[in-house]
Write an enzyme that holds these catalytic residues in place. Structure first.
Site, mmCIF file in Angstrom:
data_model
loop_
_atom_site.group_PDB
_atom_site.id
_atom_site.type_symbol
_atom_site.label_atom_id
_atom_site.label_comp_id
_atom_site.label_asym_id
_atom_site.label_seq_id
_atom_site.Cartn_x
_atom_site.Cartn_y
_atom_site.Cartn_z
ATOM 1 N N ASP A 212 -13.881 -46.404 32.270
ATOM 2 C CA ASP A 212 -13.136 -47.114 31.222
ATOM 3 C C ASP A 212 -13.100 -48.622 31.499
ATOM 4 O OD1 ASP A 212 -11.560 -47.639 29.057
ATOM 5 O OD2 ASP A 212 -9.828 -46.465 29.722
ATOM 6 N N HIS B 166 -10.777 -48.469 26.151
ATOM 7 C CA HIS B 166 -9.783 -48.009 25.176
ATOM 8 C C HIS B 166 -8.933 -49.161 24.651
ATOM 9 C CE1 HIS B 166 -6.887 -47.652 28.661
ATOM 10 N NE2 HIS B 166 -6.009 -47.964 27.723
ATOM 11 N N SER C 201 -2.612 -51.228 30.972
ATOM 12 C CA SER C 201 -4.045 -50.938 30.868
ATOM 13 C C SER C 201 -4.828 -52.242 30.913
ATOM 14 C CB SER C 201 -4.346 -50.216 29.550
ATOM 15 O OG SER C 201 -3.825 -48.916 29.552
#
Length: 239
Positions: A113, A75, A193
């Site tokens: 991810d 992402h 992230s």
């Protein structure tokens, strides 16, 4: 203009400037206290291990796993293309470890991810140790395994623009491991992230993908590096 009025205006401005400066200092001190209560500390020197193994995107984090190779999230990588840039371990200084172009992007084929990027070896802007990426960073090694209640740390760039790309470290414990998912209680925020989850030996266990529930949740998620995931990453490390 009336001389007394000018003097009073200048005095008022001086007082306002002073108050504004004090207010900013109070806000910053309050934020630092809040972070300390959540076991979050600002990294002072990002030119030493493990901190110089971490890189910054404009709104996220990544880390070095081998020669010219970094890991982040899908992402995160979806907003980047070949030729875009990353910065090696900045700490309020954009050129601290150098600025480098992305050479390739390889997303993990499963639902996890994870994205692996290869980086141009020569910097667009040099780091403290020259123009070579590998001279300015140190790659993390994989942890053999991990278990619930192990102590961990997360290093990255929470709220990077707001925090002027200062690097932070938060500590906590592993709460749960199930298949490829690792849950932990170290404090994270947007921008974390892609941060590495490290054990007490600074070996990488997984990669942060986000919080579970509200921002600053005490129950956060990372992709756990299983043998299959490690194998995928290993195949994409530049030789």
């Amino acid at each position: 203009m009336n001389k007394n009025l000018v003097i009073k205006s200048m005095a008022a401005l001086a007082i306002l400037t002073s108050v504004t400066g004090i207010s900013a200092a109070v806000v910053e001190e309050t934020q630092q206290i809040a972070k300390a209560e959540k076991h979050v500390t600002q990294v002072k020197d990002t030119n030493v291990f493990p901190y110089h193994g971490v890189v910054a995107f404009k709104d996220a984090t990544g880390f070095v796993i081998g020669k010219n190779t970094i890991i982040t999230n899908k992402h995160v990588s979806k907003d980047y293309k070949v030729g875009d840039r990353i910065t090696a371990h900045p700490n309020g200084d954009k050129g601290n470890g150098g600025i480098y172009k992305i050479k390739s992007i390889s997303d993990y084929p499963g639902n996890e991810d994870i994205s692996v990027m290869n980086i141009e070896e020569q910097a667009v802007e040099r780091g403290s140790n020259g123009f070579n990426f590998n001279d300015n960073v140190q790659a993390f090694k994989f942890a053999k395994d991990a278990k619930v209640d192990d102590k961990i740390k997360v290093i990255g760039y929470p709220l990077p623009a707001q925090n002027s790309f200062k690097q932070f470290e938060s500590t906590g414990t592993i709460k749960r491991i199930k298949d490829n998912i690792l849950n932990f209680d170290a404090y994270i925020e947007p921008g974390n992230s892609g941060s590495p989850v490290l054990n007490s030996n600074n070996e990488v266990i997984g990669v942060v993908y986000g919080g579970i529930g509200k921002v600053g949740s005490e129950y956060n998620g990372a992709v756990y590096f299983t043998p299959q995931i490690k194998d995928f990453i290993q195949k994409h490390i530049e030789q």
